[in-house]
Design an enzyme around this catalytic site. Sequence first.
Site, PDB file in Angstrom:
ATOM      1  N   LYS A 144      37.600  -9.395  65.212  1.00 51.46           N
ATOM      2  CA  LYS A 144      38.309  -9.558  66.616  1.00 51.46           C
ATOM      3  C   LYS A 144      38.336 -11.153  66.787  1.00 51.46           C
ATOM      4  O   LYS A 144      37.275 -11.774  66.891  1.00 51.46           O
ATOM      5  CB  LYS A 144      37.609  -8.812  67.512  1.00 51.46           C
ATOM      6  CG  LYS A 144      37.861  -7.435  67.377  1.00 51.46           C
ATOM      7  CD  LYS A 144      37.133  -6.541  68.604  1.00 51.46           C
ATOM      8  CE  LYS A 144      37.579  -5.291  68.659  1.00 51.46           C
ATOM      9  NZ  LYS A 144      39.039  -5.006  69.088  1.00 51.46           N
ATOM     10  N   ASP A 174      42.577  -9.013  64.665  1.00 49.97           N
ATOM     11  CA  ASP A 174      42.731  -8.275  65.944  1.00 49.97           C
ATOM     12  C   ASP A 174      42.888  -9.502  66.959  1.00 49.97           C
ATOM     13  O   ASP A 174      41.592  -9.680  67.435  1.00 49.97           O
ATOM     14  CB  ASP A 174      42.051  -6.853  66.217  1.00 49.97           C
ATOM     15  CG  ASP A 174      42.488  -6.165  67.467  1.00 49.97           C
ATOM     16  OD1 ASP A 174      43.476  -6.857  67.994  1.00 49.97           O
ATOM     17  OD2 ASP A 174      41.965  -5.396  67.891  1.00 49.97           O
ATOM     18  N   GLU A 200      46.723  -7.467  64.448  1.00 45.90           N
ATOM     19  CA  GLU A 200      47.248  -6.915  65.612  1.00 45.90           C
ATOM     20  C   GLU A 200      47.391  -7.518  66.875  1.00 45.90           C
ATOM     21  O   GLU A 200      46.650  -8.279  67.279  1.00 45.90           O
ATOM     22  CB  GLU A 200      45.914  -5.718  65.668  1.00 45.90           C
ATOM     23  CG  GLU A 200      45.618  -4.594  64.644  1.00 45.90           C
ATOM     24  CD  GLU A 200      44.168  -4.090  65.186  1.00 45.90           C
ATOM     25  OE1 GLU A 200      44.492  -3.565  66.056  1.00 45.90           O
ATOM     26  OE2 GLU A 200      43.569  -3.622  63.978  1.00 45.90           O
ATOM     27  N   ASP A 225      49.486  -2.199  68.608  1.00 47.69           N
ATOM     28  CA  ASP A 225      48.260  -1.670  69.130  1.00 47.69           C
ATOM     29  C   ASP A 225      48.228  -1.165  70.416  1.00 47.69           C
ATOM     30  O   ASP A 225      48.998  -0.208  70.906  1.00 47.69           O
ATOM     31  CB  ASP A 225      46.940  -2.388  68.607  1.00 47.69           C
ATOM     32  CG  ASP A 225      45.581  -1.505  69.121  1.00 47.69           C
ATOM     33  OD1 ASP A 225      46.007  -0.654  69.404  1.00 47.69           O
ATOM     34  OD2 ASP A 225      44.666  -2.048  69.037  1.00 47.69           O
ATOM     35  N   LYS A 252      45.925   4.794  68.289  1.00 45.42           N
ATOM     36  CA  LYS A 252      44.625   5.347  68.891  1.00 45.42           C
ATOM     37  C   LYS A 252      45.131   6.578  69.744  1.00 45.42           C
ATOM     38  O   LYS A 252      45.848   6.523  70.692  1.00 45.42           O
ATOM     39  CB  LYS A 252      44.131   4.295  69.946  1.00 45.42           C
ATOM     40  CG  LYS A 252      43.549   3.258  69.390  1.00 45.42           C
ATOM     41  CD  LYS A 252      43.039   1.985  70.386  1.00 45.42           C
ATOM     42  CE  LYS A 252      42.212   0.906  69.852  1.00 45.42           C
ATOM     43  NZ  LYS A 252      43.183  -0.074  69.387  1.00 45.42           N
TER      44      LYS A 252
END
Length: 346
Positions: A144, A174, A200, A225, A252
């Site tokens: 991240k 991400d 992402e 995402d 998700k």
Amino acid sequence: MLQAAWIPYRLLFNFEARTSRQVMTYKDTYFIRVSDSERPDHIGYGECALFRGLSADDRPDYEAILAEACRHPETALESPCSSIRFGFETAFGNLEDPTVNKNKWLNGSVGIPINGLVWMGDKTTMRSRIQEKLNAGFRIIKLKIGGIDFNDELDLLREVRRNFSPEDLEIRLDANGAFTPENALARLEALSAFSVHSLEQPVKAGQTVAMAEICRKSPIPIALDEELIGVRDRNQCAGLLSDIRPAYIILKPALCGGLQASRTYIELAESMNIGWWATSALESNIGLAAIGKWLTDNYRISMPQGLGTGQLYTNNIPSPLEMRGPELFYNPSRPQASIENVQWRS
């Protein structure tokens, strides 16, 4: 006759979880319990995995909508909330006899390969977390980024690549929407020096024109995402993917319409030659196991998924899930997840 009840539950992180959006020490979720009066010994647990601050379901009347769904479980899959759909899909699936139609994952004979998620922190902390994942056997890590100085993030990637070639270690990134349309391409160009597999959500969701341009021009394959969050019909899903044309989508289920809606996204993506993988959204072990079951029931997993490890929380629900190296296994010899001795609400 189906009956359902619900309870709120607060999951407590065992560390300070930071993204470019927020710092979290806990996550609120909701569990449901579905039973069938014709089969009183069968109980299905589900998780309505609301994600406050991110999910389109984060609304003041959420508990009222959930209570109404529990009063009428036969129509709960039509709920306007992704997390409620996901929770009931999970609970209905768990109502089935667990000894019937077990796939190889539920039998414990195969694992689901996953990437090792490295949470944000200062430069020293992130370096330590990267090493922990490598020591655990992960050869695909997801970092991240966007929460610390960008030059420090470049230094971290430079250090990783000095020690591990692209053949030895795959890097997924991400940004959680941390870039802007103005600086995204320059940052992607700088990051591309480190042979990044994908990145992402470079910019915040809802900027369709900007995202489409970034996808066309980026030297790194772009994955959607947060862009997928919310309940959409098939035509809306198709229009979104057609307009933006990402390299990948990351699903998700609790945020993008539930399990069946995620299946629609996959069908559309494959028809457009867009790659995909599934990931969890900080669910408890109940939601995480549901995604694993859905994946292994329906798909041949050809690339590592983005699922969690079940080890984020100090008070997670005990379950058969366990990590073995970089793979998530379901160990049927361990107790099934259940939630009792609580005051269920109807």
